[in-house]
Design an enzyme around this catalytic site. Structure first.
Site, PDB file in Angstrom:
ATOM      1  N   GLY A   7     -10.420  -3.867 -13.514  1.00  0.00           N
ATOM      2  CA  GLY A   7      -9.744  -2.696 -14.041  1.00  0.00           C
ATOM      3  C   GLY A   7      -9.802  -2.655 -15.561  1.00  0.00           C
ATOM      4  N   GLY A  10      -9.420   0.699 -17.218  1.00  0.00           N
ATOM      5  CA  GLY A  10      -8.213   1.463 -16.931  1.00  0.00           C
ATOM      6  C   GLY A  10      -7.277   1.501 -18.122  1.00  0.00           C
ATOM      7  N   THR A  71      -1.237  -5.174 -10.604  1.00  0.00           N
ATOM      8  CA  THR A  71      -1.288  -3.934  -9.834  1.00  0.00           C
ATOM      9  C   THR A  71      -0.056  -3.832  -8.956  1.00  0.00           C
ATOM     10  OG1 THR A  71      -3.696  -4.179  -9.743  1.00  0.00           O
ATOM     11  CG2 THR A  71      -2.693  -2.547  -8.281  1.00  0.00           C
ATOM     12  N   ALA A  96       3.333 -10.036 -10.497  1.00  0.00           N
ATOM     13  CA  ALA A  96       4.526  -9.561 -11.198  1.00  0.00           C
ATOM     14  C   ALA A  96       4.575  -8.042 -11.126  1.00  0.00           C
ATOM     15  CB  ALA A  96       4.535 -10.015 -12.649  1.00  0.00           C
ATOM     16  N   PRO A  97       5.718  -7.464 -10.745  1.00  0.00           N
ATOM     17  CA  PRO A  97       5.833  -6.010 -10.746  1.00  0.00           C
ATOM     18  C   PRO A  97       5.813  -5.430 -12.150  1.00  0.00           C
ATOM     19  CG  PRO A  97       7.944  -7.017 -10.220  1.00  0.00           C
ATOM     20  CD  PRO A  97       6.928  -8.114 -10.218  1.00  0.00           C
ATOM     21  N   HIS A 126       7.714   7.598 -14.751  1.00  0.00           N
ATOM     22  CA  HIS A 126       6.372   7.148 -15.097  1.00  0.00           C
ATOM     23  C   HIS A 126       5.438   8.342 -15.262  1.00  0.00           C
ATOM     24  CE1 HIS A 126       7.826   3.215 -13.704  1.00  0.00           C
ATOM     25  NE2 HIS A 126       6.820   2.697 -14.379  1.00  0.00           N
ATOM     26  N   HIS A 127       4.276   8.047 -15.832  1.00  0.00           N
ATOM     27  CA  HIS A 127       3.256   9.068 -16.014  1.00  0.00           C
ATOM     28  C   HIS A 127       2.815   9.634 -14.671  1.00  0.00           C
ATOM     29  CE1 HIS A 127       0.366   5.902 -14.822  1.00  0.00           C
ATOM     30  NE2 HIS A 127       1.150   5.122 -15.542  1.00  0.00           N
ATOM     31  N   LYS A 130       0.583   7.701 -11.999  1.00  0.00           N
ATOM     32  CA  LYS A 130       1.012   6.489 -11.288  1.00  0.00           C
ATOM     33  C   LYS A 130       1.129   6.815  -9.808  1.00  0.00           C
ATOM     34  CE  LYS A 130       4.501   2.822 -11.191  1.00  0.00           C
ATOM     35  NZ  LYS A 130       3.470   1.747 -11.180  1.00  0.00           N
ATOM     36  N   GLY A 136       7.090  -0.707  -8.541  1.00  0.00           N
ATOM     37  CA  GLY A 136       7.378  -2.088  -8.181  1.00  0.00           C
ATOM     38  C   GLY A 136       8.563  -2.637  -8.951  1.00  0.00           C
ATOM     39  N   THR A 137       8.715  -2.215 -10.200  1.00  0.00           N
ATOM     40  CA  THR A 137       9.843  -2.676 -11.009  1.00  0.00           C
ATOM     41  C   THR A 137      11.159  -2.180 -10.441  1.00  0.00           C
ATOM     42  OG1 THR A 137       8.463  -2.693 -12.989  1.00  0.00           O
ATOM     43  CG2 THR A 137      10.844  -2.672 -13.327  1.00  0.00           C
TER      44      THR A 137
END
Length: 217
Positions: A7, A10, A71, A96-97, A126-127, A130, A136-137
């Protein structure tokens, strides 16, 4: 270290790749159409899409390479499958989120506050590109707070990554908020994960908070 960055073209990858180089790591960028060839490298870092993350991480694990996964959107069944494969291969799988240190602290503070203010809701923004919602957070925050916390997801242009936790009792409101204005916020967490990767046990380690405790002093 010699690392693969899946990625690399990205939104996060474009920030992370030069930062890894500046930190002294040798980076092999792997794009969407490229084969996942990571054999012989020290680590594979994933900031890809939820619909391909399971396959790319699995491919890297099958080549015996430790993985760092940023991711979001991996389901529990997918995590269980990847954890089993990591154990079989005897390598670390770190997921990790959120790699922003401030976001991890937000989760920790929200979990502590929920002990005293059990009525709470989470709003995450979020944008518009997404793909996963809730983030995830947000899901990690709700779980840390006891699991039964409503989450409201907003996807709009012009914003990046923001979350606030609202906890209330009659006559008062406590708000814990984290804002990421730039994807540079994720760089320190990724570098910390790379630094600790060789010391992690085989199998799954979930969450940046597991690395922060030993990073002080």
């Amino acid at each position: 270290m010699k690392v693969a960055l899946l990625g690399h073209e990205g939104k996060v990858g474009r920030v992370l790749k030069p930062a890894l180089g500046e930190a002294g790591h040798e980076v092999k960028g792997i794009g969407r159409e490229d084969p996942v060839e990571v054999g012989g490298l020290d680590a594979a870092i994933h900031f890809t899409r939820p619909d391909v993350a399971h396959a790319t991480v699995r491919s890297a694990l099958e080549q015996g390479v430790p993985n760092i996964v940023g991711t979001s959107g991996l389901g529990q069944e997918e995590l269980d499958d990847l954890e089993g494969l990591a154990r079989e291969q005897g390598v670390a799988l770190f997921v990790a989120p959120n790699f922003a240190v401030g976001a991890v602290l937000m989760i920790r503070l929200a979990a502590e506050a929920a002990r005293y203010l059990p009525r709470a809701e989470i709003v995450e923004l979020h944008h518009e590109t997404k793909l996963d919602a809730p983030s995830g957070t947000a899901k990690a925050t709700a779980e840390a707070m006891g699991g039964d916390v409503p989450i409201h997801s907003i996807r709009l242009p012009g914003i990046m990554a923001h979350q606030e936790v609202l906890l209330s009792e009659p006559g008062e409101l406590l708000t814990i908020r984290h804002d990421a204005f730039s994807r540079e916020a994720y760089v320190p967490g990724v570098l910390l994960a790379l630094d600790r990767l060789s010391s992690l046990p085989a199998g799954l380690t979930l969450g940046l908070e597991n690395l922060l405790a030993g990073s002080q002093g």
